[in-house]
Design an enzyme around this catalytic site. Sequence first.
Site, PDB file in Angstrom:
ATOM      1  N   HIS A  65     -12.016  -6.060   8.462  1.00 21.81           N
ATOM      2  CA  HIS A  65     -12.812  -5.321   6.805  1.00 21.81           C
ATOM      3  C   HIS A  65     -12.999  -4.464   7.073  1.00 21.81           C
ATOM      4  O   HIS A  65     -14.638  -4.392   6.620  1.00 21.81           O
ATOM      5  CB  HIS A  65     -12.452  -6.863   6.647  1.00 21.81           C
ATOM      6  CG  HIS A  65     -11.419  -7.898   5.274  1.00 21.81           C
ATOM      7  ND1 HIS A  65     -10.969  -8.514   6.165  1.00 21.81           N
ATOM      8  CD2 HIS A  65     -11.396  -7.724   4.827  1.00 21.81           C
ATOM      9  CE1 HIS A  65     -10.022  -8.911   5.837  1.00 21.81           C
ATOM     10  NE2 HIS A  65     -10.596  -8.412   4.815  1.00 21.81           N
ATOM     11  N   ASP A  85     -10.319  -1.413   4.662  1.00 25.13           N
ATOM     12  CA  ASP A  85      -9.924   0.050   5.458  1.00 25.13           C
ATOM     13  C   ASP A  85      -8.868   0.075   5.873  1.00 25.13           C
ATOM     14  O   ASP A  85      -7.838   0.877   5.705  1.00 25.13           O
ATOM     15  CB  ASP A  85     -11.587   0.474   5.939  1.00 25.13           C
ATOM     16  CG  ASP A  85     -10.483   1.878   6.569  1.00 25.13           C
ATOM     17  OD1 ASP A  85     -10.456   2.302   7.676  1.00 25.13           O
ATOM     18  OD2 ASP A  85     -11.253   3.065   6.638  1.00 25.13           O
ATOM     19  N   GLN A  98      -7.661  -2.169  -1.215  1.00 22.09           N
ATOM     20  CA  GLN A  98      -8.286  -2.674  -0.994  1.00 22.09           C
ATOM     21  C   GLN A  98      -9.759  -3.399   0.337  1.00 22.09           C
ATOM     22  O   GLN A  98     -10.851  -3.480  -0.032  1.00 22.09           O
ATOM     23  CB  GLN A  98      -7.479  -3.939  -1.095  1.00 22.09           C
ATOM     24  CG  GLN A  98      -8.722  -5.196  -1.208  1.00 22.09           C
ATOM     25  CD  GLN A  98      -7.652  -6.416  -2.128  1.00 22.09           C
ATOM     26  OE1 GLN A  98      -7.801  -6.991  -1.234  1.00 22.09           O
ATOM     27  NE2 GLN A  98      -8.124  -6.830  -3.183  1.00 22.09           N
ATOM     28  N   GLU A 135       0.520  -1.368  -0.631  1.00 21.29           N
ATOM     29  CA  GLU A 135      -0.319  -0.150   0.148  1.00 21.29           C
ATOM     30  C   GLU A 135       0.680   1.000   0.102  1.00 21.29           C
ATOM     31  O   GLU A 135       0.484   1.754  -0.705  1.00 21.29           O
ATOM     32  CB  GLU A 135      -0.891  -0.162   1.134  1.00 21.29           C
ATOM     33  CG  GLU A 135      -2.595  -1.341   0.989  1.00 21.29           C
ATOM     34  CD  GLU A 135      -1.106  -2.738   1.302  1.00 21.29           C
ATOM     35  OE1 GLU A 135      -0.289  -2.178   2.174  1.00 21.29           O
ATOM     36  OE2 GLU A 135      -2.160  -3.277   0.744  1.00 21.29           O
ATOM     37  N   PHE A 182      -6.531  -1.733   5.489  1.00 17.61           N
ATOM     38  CA  PHE A 182      -4.800  -1.570   4.821  1.00 17.61           C
ATOM     39  C   PHE A 182      -4.501  -1.078   4.206  1.00 17.61           C
ATOM     40  O   PHE A 182      -3.416   0.102   3.438  1.00 17.61           O
ATOM     41  CB  PHE A 182      -5.454  -2.664   3.492  1.00 17.61           C
ATOM     42  CG  PHE A 182      -6.303  -4.113   4.546  1.00 17.61           C
ATOM     43  CD1 PHE A 182      -5.640  -4.876   5.377  1.00 17.61           C
ATOM     44  CD2 PHE A 182      -6.924  -5.340   3.627  1.00 17.61           C
ATOM     45  CE1 PHE A 182      -6.033  -5.925   5.971  1.00 17.61           C
ATOM     46  CE2 PHE A 182      -7.406  -6.521   4.557  1.00 17.61           C
ATOM     47  CZ  PHE A 182      -7.503  -6.457   5.532  1.00 17.61           C
ATOM     48  N   SER A 183      -5.365   0.445   4.173  1.00 16.25           N
ATOM     49  CA  SER A 183      -4.335   1.795   3.778  1.00 16.25           C
ATOM     50  C   SER A 183      -3.466   2.316   5.129  1.00 16.25           C
ATOM     51  O   SER A 183      -2.775   2.826   4.727  1.00 16.25           O
ATOM     52  CB  SER A 183      -6.176   2.304   4.379  1.00 16.25           C
ATOM     53  OG  SER A 183      -6.223   3.252   5.994  1.00 16.25           O
ATOM     54  N   TYR A 184      -3.671   1.419   6.239  1.00 14.31           N
ATOM     55  CA  TYR A 184      -2.708   1.773   7.455  1.00 14.31           C
ATOM     56  C   TYR A 184      -0.835   1.798   6.948  1.00 14.31           C
ATOM     57  O   TYR A 184      -0.649   2.531   7.239  1.00 14.31           O
ATOM     58  CB  TYR A 184      -2.805   1.258   8.584  1.00 14.31           C
ATOM     59  CG  TYR A 184      -4.614   0.935   9.129  1.00 14.31           C
ATOM     60  CD1 TYR A 184      -5.180   2.542   8.896  1.00 14.31           C
ATOM     61  CD2 TYR A 184      -4.974   0.668   9.763  1.00 14.31           C
ATOM     62  CE1 TYR A 184      -6.754   2.041   9.394  1.00 14.31           C
ATOM     63  CE2 TYR A 184      -6.432   1.217  10.272  1.00 14.31           C
ATOM     64  CZ  TYR A 184      -7.062   1.319   9.904  1.00 14.31           C
ATOM     65  OH  TYR A 184      -8.186   1.576  10.208  1.00 14.31           O
ATOM     66  N   PRO A 185      -0.440   0.823   6.000  1.00 13.72           N
ATOM     67  CA  PRO A 185       1.091   0.714   5.382  1.00 13.72           C
ATOM     68  C   PRO A 185       1.312   2.218   5.033  1.00 13.72           C
ATOM     69  O   PRO A 185       2.504   2.329   5.138  1.00 13.72           O
ATOM     70  CB  PRO A 185       0.853  -0.883   5.125  1.00 13.72           C
ATOM     71  CG  PRO A 185      -0.252  -1.693   5.337  1.00 13.72           C
ATOM     72  CD  PRO A 185      -1.727  -0.481   6.100  1.00 13.72           C
TER      73      PRO A 185
HETATM   74  C1  LIG Z   1      -1.379  -5.242   4.175  1.00 15.19           C
HETATM   75  C2  LIG Z   1      -2.738  -5.547   3.711  1.00 15.19           C
HETATM   76  N1  LIG Z   1      -3.092  -5.882   2.467  1.00 15.19           N
HETATM   77  C3  LIG Z   1      -4.423  -5.923   1.431  1.00 15.19           C
HETATM   78  C4  LIG Z   1      -4.863  -7.337   1.797  1.00 15.19           C
HETATM   79  C5  LIG Z   1      -6.355  -7.974   1.660  1.00 15.19           C
HETATM   80  N2  LIG Z   1      -5.109  -9.262   0.879  1.00 15.19           N
HETATM   81  C6  LIG Z   1      -5.975 -10.406   1.848  1.00 15.19           C
HETATM   82  S1  LIG Z   1      -4.892 -11.618   1.618  1.00 15.19           S
HETATM   83  C7  LIG Z   1      -4.789 -10.593  -0.040  1.00 15.19           C
HETATM   84  C8  LIG Z   1      -3.617 -11.752  -1.144  1.00 15.19           C
HETATM   85  C9  LIG Z   1      -2.553 -12.317  -0.692  1.00 15.19           C
HETATM   86  O1  LIG Z   1      -2.036 -12.990  -1.987  1.00 15.19           O
HETATM   87  P1  LIG Z   1      -0.448 -14.477  -0.900  1.00 15.19           P
HETATM   88  O2  LIG Z   1       0.216 -13.214   0.056  1.00 15.19           O
HETATM   89  O3  LIG Z   1       0.210 -14.570  -1.834  1.00 15.19           O
HETATM   90  O4  LIG Z   1      -1.729 -14.657   0.168  1.00 15.19           O
HETATM   91  P2  LIG Z   1      -1.944 -16.312  -0.134  1.00 15.19           P
HETATM   92  O5  LIG Z   1      -3.441 -15.649  -0.430  1.00 15.19           O
HETATM   93  O6  LIG Z   1      -1.638 -16.390  -2.267  1.00 15.19           O
HETATM   94  O7  LIG Z   1      -2.146 -17.722   0.563  1.00 15.19           O
HETATM   95  C10 LIG Z   1      -4.548  -9.272  -0.249  1.00 15.19           C
HETATM   96  C11 LIG Z   1      -4.326  -8.269  -0.916  1.00 15.19           C
HETATM   97  C12 LIG Z   1      -4.958  -7.827   3.269  1.00 15.19           C
HETATM   98  N3  LIG Z   1      -5.575  -9.096   4.334  1.00 15.19           N
HETATM   99  N4  LIG Z   1      -3.846  -7.653   4.449  1.00 15.19           N
END
Ligand SMILES: Cc1ncc(C[n+]2csc(CCOP(=O)(O)OP(=O)(O)O)c2C)c(N)n1
Lengths: 335, 335, 339, 339
Positions: free
Chosen positions: D145, D100, D98, D76, D102-105
């Site tokens: 979420h 709310d 994606q 992010e 997850f805007s913190y980073p």
């Molecule tokens: C800091 C953060 N940003 C965005 C998300 C939303 N999100 C949840 S799972 C995911 C994909 C993660 O992919 P990966 O690290 O490859 O793990 P996988 O789900 O494939 O096991 C995202 C973008 C989150 N949980 N945390």
Amino acid sequence: MPEAGILLDLYRRMVLARRFDVQVTALTRQGRLATYPSGLGQEACEIAAAAALADDDWLFPTYRDSIALLARGVTVVEILSFFRGDWHSGFNPKQRRIAPQSTPLATQALHAVGFATASKMRHEPVATLAFLGDGATSEGEAHEAFNFAAVWQTPTVFVVQNNGYAISVPFSKQSHARTLADKAIGYGMPGHFVDGNDVAAMYAVITDALDRARNGGGPALIEGLTYRMEAHTNSDDPSRYRDDDEVERWRSLDPIARIESYLIREGVLTEGLRAEIADAAEQLAAETRDAMNESPHLNPLELFDHVYATPRTALAEQRDYLATELESSEARHLS
Amino acid sequence: MPEAGILLDLYRRMVLARRFDVQVTALTRQGRLATYPSGLGQEACEIAAAAALADDDWLFPTYRDSIALLARGVTVVEILSFFRGDWHSGFNPKQRRIAPQSTPLATQALHAVGFATASKMRHEPVATLAFLGDGATSEGEAHEAFNFAAVWQTPTVFVVQNNGYAISVPFSKQSHARTLADKAIGYGMPGHFVDGNDVAAMYAVITDALDRARNGGGPALIEGLTYRMEAHTNSDDPSRYRDDDEVERWRSLDPIARIESYLIREGVLTEGLRAEIADAAEQLAAETRDAMNESPHLNPLELFDHVYATPRTALAEQRDYLATELESSEARHLS
Amino acid sequence: MTIAHDTNVTAVLAQAPASVTLAGALNSALADAMAEDDSVVVFGEDVGPLGGVFRVTDGLSARFGDDRVWDSPLAEAGIVGTAIGMAMNGMRPVIEMQFDAFSYPAFQQITSHLAKMRNRTKGTLELPVVVRIPYAGGIGGVEHHSDSSEAYWTHTPGLTVVTPSNPSDAYWMLRQAISSNDPVIFLEPKSRYWMKDAVDHATPTAPLDAARVIRTGTDVTLLAYGPTVKTAMDAAELAELEDLSIEVIDLRTLSPFDDETVGASVRKTSRAAVIHEAAQFGGYGAEVAARVTERNFFHLAAPILRIAGFDVPFPSPKLEEYFLPTAERVLAALDTWQW
Amino acid sequence: MTIAHDTNVTAVLAQAPASVTLAGALNSALADAMAEDDSVVVFGEDVGPLGGVFRVTDGLSARFGDDRVWDSPLAEAGIVGTAIGMAMNGMRPVIEMQFDAFSYPAFQQITSHLAKMRNRTKGTLELPVVVRIPYAGGIGGVEHHSDSSEAYWTHTPGLTVVTPSNPSDAYWMLRQAISSNDPVIFLEPKSRYWMKDAVDHATPTAPLDAARVIRTGTDVTLLAYGPTVKTAMDAAELAELEDLSIEVIDLRTLSPFDDETVGASVRKTSRAAVIHEAAQFGGYGAEVAARVTERNFFHLAAPILRIAGFDVPFPSPKLEEYFLPTAERVLAALDTWQW
Ligand SMILES: Cc1ncc(C[n+]2csc(CCOP(=O)(O)OP(=O)(O)O)c2C)c(N)n1
Ligand SMILES: Cc1ncc(C[n+]2csc(CCOP(=O)(O)OP(=O)(O)O)c2C)c(N)n1
Ligand SMILES: [Mg+2]
Ligand SMILES: [Mg+2]
């Protein structure tokens, strides 16, 4: 090996840069500036980068890189106005093609990647160069910048000046890797470990990387191994974390002395030329002192004028409030 | 190559894990759970890690790693209570020596490093294992975790399950590096690129890395190349970003089928044993369905009870407010 | 100038022989806590041999060894994230964010984990972490070195947020923060680091969750904390010349808020104002004004005023004097009330 | 249930043929903006082929190509930081966080750069960046979420913060946000994504900085935004049965705050309450209550009430119903006033 004319020009700029740096440090010790992070000892990295950049390229510097700004044409007053506390940035980034000197570590590297992305989209042959310190490479945002640049193959060159310390913290506590250039492997981009006190080497490597970037070759990570000869800033006390022997060892590797003796040996730098450059340096120092004497007119009401492009009623109210306060206090002083 | 007994045990746990995973996915499709990120296809990584961990080691999992929790002894109910929305975490971390499944990507890797640091300070032979996804390695905090672990030489093993996707984003848009294991070089720690669908290989590499870590050898980064066979979660639509051929190709590399045929060839896995394991799996599935039928008693007032160790008057007031509201609404329903 | 007025602030504080700076009081609080409890560790950027850029950790690594006081790699999320892991495993980390704005890279670790872990695990995993943050302006710092971000933390359930205004509170509140089982955001007013006063190491000044009336008055209640406590006391002095009797409360704890102490004072004076450096919009003063009004509306003779920073980014060194609340500005604000 | 009550919310909105969801309206706003201006680009996590986890960017990469709509690496701070760089170089990025929390980073990039770059450079470097953030609860999301973090953004000078409550505003406010030269935090109420209504693509609903009276009344002013606008309208309906006439204002813009529209209503009704999902302590409602009281104190018959989330982390899916403000809770709150 760059040709003699280029090396002479690099030497000239390094001498000017050092004189400026020494002068500003002196002014800071006199309490004339809020702070000044000196570039003394890092002239090879700073000047090589400034010289390697093409006119349309953009530089993304840190607080440490004032002499690179100077070498790229930013005026003494424009540089000092930040450090003496007039405003957060003293020059016009678009005019100088330099982003404001970034204080939040590693954050500017992402701006450099984004800026380069836009150039790439418009098929403009523009590259960006981001300076980082050794300590800054530990920040998550440095990693994100390296990765975005590699995945998007942006024309971005990262120049890490490994000057041995992050304030008081030595490199050994910052990374367990052999070199910071090694990190490039983990992003699938070329990495270069360079003697950061060898201006010829730095200039050659940075120039190649920028050319490559402008020609669609993608990003590169360059580590220049150098040393911060001065304290971190005037408020720092290096005696708490490093000994004089170490400093003296590095003094013997002085980047200016090295290129100077080479140019003299090669007969490129004559005594006359050298004196001429020394004079120019003294002139710059005088100019710098003068710049500090004419203190600029600052308008407190400007605090409200640049925050938003879209005017705000509530902010206008606060501006009026301060305006009234200023008038009445003036009145008080007059009466 | 781990001995037959171990392989058989790994096979057994993988079969149970898959049956559980399939059952939970089915329940989720029926709308019985809020969400469930399936581990189908990643059993080799998940089970190898769970099996390689010593009793006193700690696991730092993500939302994806439920079957590793199952393999480490977390009960079905404890796992499901999170996904069906009872509470944010359903088990006692200290009892299971597992941190809550982390949703904010890569953040748990830093916790694993800090936890290991404390063990190291007290000279306890305890290692930590952090799971990460391929996408999570792009986060700045993954970089910070790798770097802190390497600089502090903590007993921490990072297991990156590269399952090809971050939701819809393929690995090619996540990294330009040859492998994610290559990143280890940039931190000065060992990196291992492993076939993540080969449970024997994953088990051997993780076990060695954990032993090494417990014996003061420092951290390691292990990339297991695997594949997410199911959708990211029930609310995902993989048809938008990957084609069936790709999925089928990976189905032919199924981690369970591979170890199974090997064990049969070696005469370790008899038909009887296989049937017995299949029965156990069906029993687990039934247990899982039953677990969903007894819905737990949830007390809304508990919202206020665990936020602080130190009681707060204002929070007690809010608790009383909700208590009164609940009573009056009950009263209304009765009348 | 800083020193000159300190007597105002500390008049009401218990006297004790040794006179130390606020920074020095924090230093001895850390030393005493570490001497008492092996699980207390200190790490962050430059907190080792350098002793921190404000020397708050001066001498600690020499005294306790660099396995208990050490310099971490330069990454704030990493510092908070690893502190969380250590706290999960029996330690009581006291970490430093070098300057206020440099806590922002750790925002996710602080809000999504440090604040929520206890609730997430129903109390099983407590995180006794103290995050020390030098904050606010008044020292001519360049951009990013003068932020006041208390409102970000106080709006985050799960965090305890406190700020001392004098050496005695600095010592005792840090001791209390370290022994608390809740994560504490410990905000240190930079401009007051060098303020000197006697510190009584024998008796705590007050509980960590209590505000304190540091000057009694009858006409107006001034609510201040950290760097603005001195501003409030100066304003009270000046007001006295105009026969306006001002009661000053040093809030000390921002979360939780001491409704009792503040409410009692406001019901007595019927007028109140809150002072802080942070931008006014959505600043901590908004919560103070809103809740004190909610709870005491019919006792109020006038709206609760907020004397705060303007809604602009913190200014450059030469302009901060126009931004920071002054005693004069406080009095001018009180004049806007219909009396 | 979501659909059932929508007429409440949209009764006062301009009618037009096509009825679309709020998510759909955002999608066409993005499409129209991109069609009009080549410098508008969209990137973030899963906004490409997938069309975003809420399908707000559905079909855009297919229509405009993946050099204008693309999936970034998963980081992010990286997304916001590169968007800043692009904006410095002539682009108008519309990026997505994606969820709310997850805007913190990206907190540092947003607060230290996105919000401050224009001021830092005296207007030379403007950053026309729109940060889209799906926020708030009501959809049974697991932890992280369902956060409502508007208070973090509204307290940060330099940011414009807005949130639509219906499809028409969603379309027009996003168009206006994209054409603004200031960075805009665009908060999208998740629970309302599937709400359907007619959208008039010809005439803007209102300026981006204006609140709107969406129901007139005489006894009480209810101030709501995003997901709580529906709550306020439902409460107004119920109150009508008790002959209580409620005026409802959809704030729409959180920063700046529309003092004029709100003040006029409150001076008329003399009573007001603000409703939001975020925790009450230091929430956006505190600023609303504080400033409306400051400016209209002698018109108020009672304190401004805050009906907000409790001061606890957002609950798990099965418990969120007890946390979220309801129409019933709003009415109960109004009953606490002395009438
Ligand atoms: C800091 C953060 N940003 C965005 C998300 C939303 N999100 C949840 S799972 C995911 C994909 C993660 O992919 P990966 O690290 O490859 O793990 P996988 O789900 O494939 O096991 C995202 C973008 C989150 N949980 N945390
Ligand atoms: C995000 C962030 N954290 C902390 C700081 C405080 N700080 C300023 S300079 C510095 C050391 C930086 O070291 P390095 O990156 O090696 O650059 P150098 O000063 O040596 O040129 C620190 C910790 C900061 N400016 N930004
Ligand atoms: Mg350095
Ligand atoms: Mg993945």
